[in-house]
Write an enzyme that holds these catalytic residues in place. Structure first.
Site, mmCIF file in Angstrom:
data_model
loop_
_atom_site.group_PDB
_atom_site.id
_atom_site.type_symbol
_atom_site.label_atom_id
_atom_site.label_comp_id
_atom_site.label_asym_id
_atom_site.label_seq_id
_atom_site.Cartn_x
_atom_site.Cartn_y
_atom_site.Cartn_z
ATOM 1 N N ASP A 186 -1.826 5.640 -7.016
ATOM 2 C CA ASP A 186 -2.236 4.831 -4.978
ATOM 3 C C ASP A 186 -2.064 3.128 -5.487
ATOM 4 O O ASP A 186 -2.704 2.708 -6.254
ATOM 5 C CB ASP A 186 -3.103 4.934 -4.069
ATOM 6 C CG ASP A 186 -3.435 4.245 -3.048
ATOM 7 O OD1 ASP A 186 -2.344 3.677 -2.061
ATOM 8 O OD2 ASP A 186 -4.573 4.181 -2.561
ATOM 9 N N ASP A 245 0.966 -1.705 0.235
ATOM 10 C CA ASP A 245 -0.177 -0.033 0.254
ATOM 11 C C ASP A 245 1.377 1.405 -0.095
ATOM 12 O O ASP A 245 1.613 1.454 1.384
ATOM 13 C CB ASP A 245 -0.526 0.101 0.787
ATOM 14 C CG ASP A 245 -1.700 0.499 1.244
ATOM 15 O OD1 ASP A 245 -2.260 1.947 0.197
ATOM 16 O OD2 ASP A 245 -2.482 1.012 2.488
#
Length: 473
Positions: free
Chosen positions: A347, A142
């Site tokens: 992201d 992440d």
């Protein structure tokens, strides 16, 4: 004779038009059978720890979760849940950003890690395996988070995971982080929540909330981390005793953000603050890779790397923010007022790219103009531009390109253009979605990053893109 020749040319033109709907613009052939959802012949192992060394780089395998899935009984329900979860992720990020803005207004070593699909772990994202305190653990990758954490024993509230919980009592190298330490003081900046002192001994307790109700709570610890064959001593991470939310069945999360507690910052003395990944498509047998370090000779890109600067933002400087200057569909430039305002982040944890409403409307209009003549299908969850392609073996799909400051360009792979809802291609949707409001920050999701080498250089504050067919071999 001239008349017959003219009629023949017209006939050929009509046949050509019938075979290829909307023939202008840059297009790429999509063989529908290849990219439809397919049941795997057998359940695949996602927990093999593959690594190799090349030019000083340790390469760890990275896969998408769907590579590891077993038979699925209800595709539609599963995909619906995934997009709902992704929408929650986006709302969480927007909430986190608003919270941060509000509170803050006053020759390098290389490691390459296999990156894999997280489908076996019921998470939307990509997973890697690392070694922590002599234990192999599988974590979600992440880039939108900072603190790395794992579920720990003894656990008061933990979700189910197939791997045994990390037990700090069995690791001779584990140490608790004290509440007066620099790492504890960094929690506020990294997570938005201050570290709290525990009792006997005064350990540093942490809390990370993700805006959608997901959370992890426990104490900070440090232990030896091994990435491939590269050891990292005294790595600070969260030892989660209370964990709940949309983490699937992964053992935890690897934070690749930019704060002092992120894995990138903690390993900058080894890897120079540079990492990159190549994310494979959902059903590909090949794995992608996570590379820590800046030696580009280990990449397998087929196009030159184009770089853009990371936009400085004192309020959001743990995120990777870029300046989106334009978009093209099938080679046709799309016009929108929000281009060039430095308001899109990249992201790895978000799936579907979110665009400001004005940009999305312009992209949708141009795509429908070029991809005309195909039967429409109902919208699906957050996706509202869908088609029934069940009668076609292949279609020509307009190319999608995102342009950034400095001339960098992300050419969206054809596998990241369409989202297959129905296994028979009767409901195939454009894999882009709109934000709710114009002033929200856009997000480039992992679906549109497939088969692209994405390079993050935090020292030079630049980010690069290059075409690469993701493969660990």
């Amino acid at each position: 004779m001239v008349l017959w020749a003219s009629l023949f040319c017209v006939l050929l033109l009509l046949i050509s038009s019938a075979n290829e709907v909307s023939s202008y613009g840059d297009k790429e052939l999509l063989p529908l059978e290849r990219f439809q959802w397919a049941q795997p012949a057998k359940k695949r192992d996602c927990f093999s720890q593959k690594s190799r060394t090349r030019n000083g780089a340790i390469i760890l395998e990275m896969k998408h979760r769907d590579h590891c899935s077993g038979p699925v009984r209800d595709w539609t329900r599963m995909l619906q849940r995934r997009l709902i979860a992704d929408n929650i992720r986006v709302r969480s990020l927007q909430s986190q950003i608003r919270k941060i803005v509000s509170s803050r207004t006053d020759s390098l070593s290389q490691t390459q890690i296999p990156i894999t699909s997280g489908v076996k772990l019921q998470t939307l994202n990509y997973i890697v395996m690392v070694t922590l305190g002599s234990r192999n653990i599988t974590v979600i990758v992440d880039s939108g988070s900072d603190l790395t954490w794992v579920q720990c024993q003894p656990c008061k509230t933990c979700y189910t995971q197939p791997e045994p919980l990390f037990n700090p009592g069995l690791s001779h190298s584990y140490q608790s982080v004290q509440c007066n330490s620099r790492a504890c003081q960094s929690l506020q900046y990294a997570t938005g929540n201050s570290g709290l002192c525990g009792n006997n001994p005064p350990t540093c307790n942490y809390l990370v909330t993700y805006g959608d109700g997901s959370y992890t709570r426990g104490e900070l610890g440090q232990d030896n981390l091994v990435l491939g064959t590269t050891p990292i001593e005294n790595f600070v991470f969260g030892c989660g005793r209370n964990n709940k939310g949309l983490f699937g069945a992964a053992s935890g999360l690897m934070g690749l953000g930019r704060s002092d507690l992120s894995l990138i910052s903690q390993t900058s003395h080894v890897f120079g603050g540079v990492f990159s990944y190549c994310l494979p498509d959902t059903d590909s047998e090949a794995s992608g890779s996570l590379i820590l370090g800046g030696d580009s000779s280990v990449y397998k890109n087929s196009t030159p790397i184009s770089y853009t600067r990371m936009v400085p933002n004192l309020q959001l400087d743990t995120f990777y923010i870029l300046n989106l200057t334009g978009t093209s569909i099938g080679g046709v430039a799309v016009q929108a007022p929000s281009f060039g305002k430095g308001s899109i982040l990249i992201d790895s944890g978000t799936v579907i790219t979110r665009l400001p409403p004005s940009v999305y409307r312009a992209v949708k209009t141009e795509f429908l103009k070029q991809f005309s003549g195909y039967p429409p299908a109902p919208g699906f969850s957050i996706l509202d531009t869908c088609f029934n392609l069940s009668e076609y073996e292949e279609v020509n799909v307009p190319t999608v390109k995102l342009q950034f400051e400095g001339g960098a360009e992300l050419n969206v792979d054809i596998t990241g253009t369409f989202y297959f809802v129905k296994s028979d291609a009767s409901q195939v949707c454009l894999a882009l979605a709109s934000l709710s409001y114009e002033d929200e920050i856009g997000i480039i999701g992992n679906y549109q990053q497939r088969n692209t080498r994405v390079i993050y250089d935090t020292k030079q504050s630049i980010l690069g893109f290059a075409k690469e067919t993701c493969s660990f071999t």
